[in-house]
Enzyme design. Sequence first.
Site, PDB file in Angstrom:
ATOM      1  N   SER A 288      22.977  33.315 -25.875  1.00 29.36           N
ATOM      2  CA  SER A 288      22.377  32.295 -25.021  1.00 29.36           C
ATOM      3  C   SER A 288      23.217  32.093 -23.763  1.00 29.36           C
ATOM      4  O   SER A 288      23.459  33.044 -23.027  1.00 29.36           O
ATOM      5  CB  SER A 288      22.185  31.010 -25.813  1.00 29.36           C
ATOM      6  OG  SER A 288      21.293  30.133 -25.167  1.00 29.36           O
TER       7      SER A 288
ATOM      8  N   GLU B  70      11.911  33.285 -29.667  1.00 30.17           N
ATOM      9  CA  GLU B  70      12.996  32.566 -29.001  1.00 30.17           C
ATOM     10  C   GLU B  70      12.707  31.075 -28.810  1.00 30.17           C
ATOM     11  O   GLU B  70      13.627  30.261 -28.768  1.00 30.17           O
ATOM     12  CB  GLU B  70      13.285  33.198 -27.629  1.00 30.17           C
ATOM     13  CG  GLU B  70      13.910  34.572 -27.679  1.00 30.17           C
ATOM     14  CD  GLU B  70      15.400  34.550 -27.988  1.00 30.17           C
ATOM     15  OE1 GLU B  70      15.927  33.465 -28.307  1.00 30.17           O
ATOM     16  OE2 GLU B  70      16.030  35.620 -27.922  1.00 30.17           O
TER      17      GLU B  70
ATOM     18  N   HIS C 274      15.631  31.372 -31.872  1.00 31.43           N
ATOM     19  CA  HIS C 274      16.791  31.469 -30.995  1.00 31.43           C
ATOM     20  C   HIS C 274      18.070  31.320 -31.822  1.00 31.43           C
ATOM     21  O   HIS C 274      18.269  30.323 -32.514  1.00 31.43           O
ATOM     22  CB  HIS C 274      16.706  30.357 -29.944  1.00 31.43           C
ATOM     23  CG  HIS C 274      17.686  30.487 -28.827  1.00 31.43           C
ATOM     24  ND1 HIS C 274      17.705  31.565 -27.969  1.00 31.43           N
ATOM     25  CD2 HIS C 274      18.681  29.656 -28.404  1.00 31.43           C
ATOM     26  CE1 HIS C 274      18.655  31.394 -27.073  1.00 31.43           C
ATOM     27  NE2 HIS C 274      19.273  30.249 -27.319  1.00 31.43           N
TER      28      HIS C 274
END
Length: 550
Positions: A221, A353, A465
């Site tokens: 990320s 995600e 995610h």
Amino acid sequence: MNWILCLSLTLLLVVQTAWGALHTKEPLADTKYGTLRGKQIHVGKTPINVFLGVPFSKPPVGAHRFAAPEPPEPWEGIRDATTYAPVCLQESWGQVTSMYFNTHKRYKWLHFSEDCLYLNVHAPVRARGDPLQPVMIWFPGGAFLVGSASTYDGSELAAREKVVVVVLQHRLGILGFLSTGDSQARGNWALLDQIAALRWVQKNIEAFGGDPGCVTLFGQSSGAMCISGLMTSSLARGLFHRAISQSGTAVFQNFITPDPLKVAKKIAQLAGCNHNSTKILVDCLRTLSGAEVMRVSQKMRFFKLHSQEDPQKVVWFMSPVVDGVVFQDNPIVLLTQGQVAPVPYLLGVNNLEFNWLLPFIMKFPMSHLRKETIAKLLWSTSTLLNVTKEQLPLVMEEYLRDVDDHDQKMLQKHVMDLAADATFVYSTLQAAHYHHNAGFPVYLYEFEHYAPGTIVKPRTDGADHGDEIGFIFGSPFSKGHSSNKEKALSLQMMKYWANFARTGNPNGGKLPYWPRYNKDEKYLQLDLTTRVGVMLREEKMAFWKRLHQN
């Protein structure tokens, strides 16, 4: 001759003493700043030396707030390195994401402090004469607002793949990124922290058995975005030799804050520090307590849906700036020009995600959806999605034209796909394209398996995610709650990542072949059954390419 014999015996004693320390339950490491005492643990039957709370900078407090990090002060005697250091001041939801990403058998509750520039080292115990081991440095994610080194246990990866795992942490949010756009506060403090940690590794990692000439950065990320950005920075050149970005690159439109002074003035106003002089403004912000800084951060409502506010005025998070120090230009510009570190690059995304974690944090509603409300939601998040008001009807048409307004399940799925494609997927593919065009090896993946054993989220039919993190850190073994197939997937991914760290190529042994990314756009689909795919989300990526080129 006697003095030569005496010197030889002394050197032998020193070597034996240092060697013995590595094989005790209290291993010692002699760094440039002093000696550390760690602890030895076992992963199965494999011994691992662990050093926790290792300082790589002076505390960034007082006059050092909003300033570049400086090397740590040397110490006398032996410093204890058996307990985690506090984590950097951050948003309250950092506890939730730490629990979500935790790779320890038991969750480690976070303790916060502005004095937080520390790292952790997990190193295999080396036999006499063994070569130095590859080094893998983990950059935690968290929207530039949260994240901690203590969330991640590198012992499984270190033990199973014979690599030295370093986990760093850096300043976050206002403290990590505040910039006035001039010499009073240039910004990028978090990236300067990261660079300081990389320099520390170059100077000290041999003391832990690591090879400073074989360093791989890997992160997720916002951590992955920083790695991608550092690949365009001359300050970081030569400090690493391979790079891995998981769900994030510097091509993400919001990676760079275009008008940092505007953001700084908004923060200063909330803090009671607003002034036309940037020197007075910054000096005032330095006088705030850490708790006061975090109260200002809460008032900014970072990474929260602002449904009633003009999206052009929303500050989603604090992020890097073009400062003339870390970045001479926007990394996107540098990437398009091929001005990037000449290193192999492995990168990818997860197939869901925007499934649960990010909507949960943002308070993005995923129920009772209608196309009318979706249009309003997209407008509220348009600057995050990098679409204009004029482009929104085209986006709605592309993703929702065949979906009935009463089909909640399909509406939710398509909104999730839209948000993921706009933020993570398109930017990742663009980064892969730029690095390939620059002439350096690229390996692309899509991870597709749900992470088991996560207690704070519902089960999904794919990878949310961050779901890949546990498999790379060996969580199916350390935490349990996993099937044999999931353990096999974890072993496979640890092997791919470690092979890449060793050679710049993830392939080797009996692993399924992972083709290099080239004009054919082949990538690896990582799941319980691994297979090669071609042209990830081809139709949707073609849409976003047309949209941004017009």
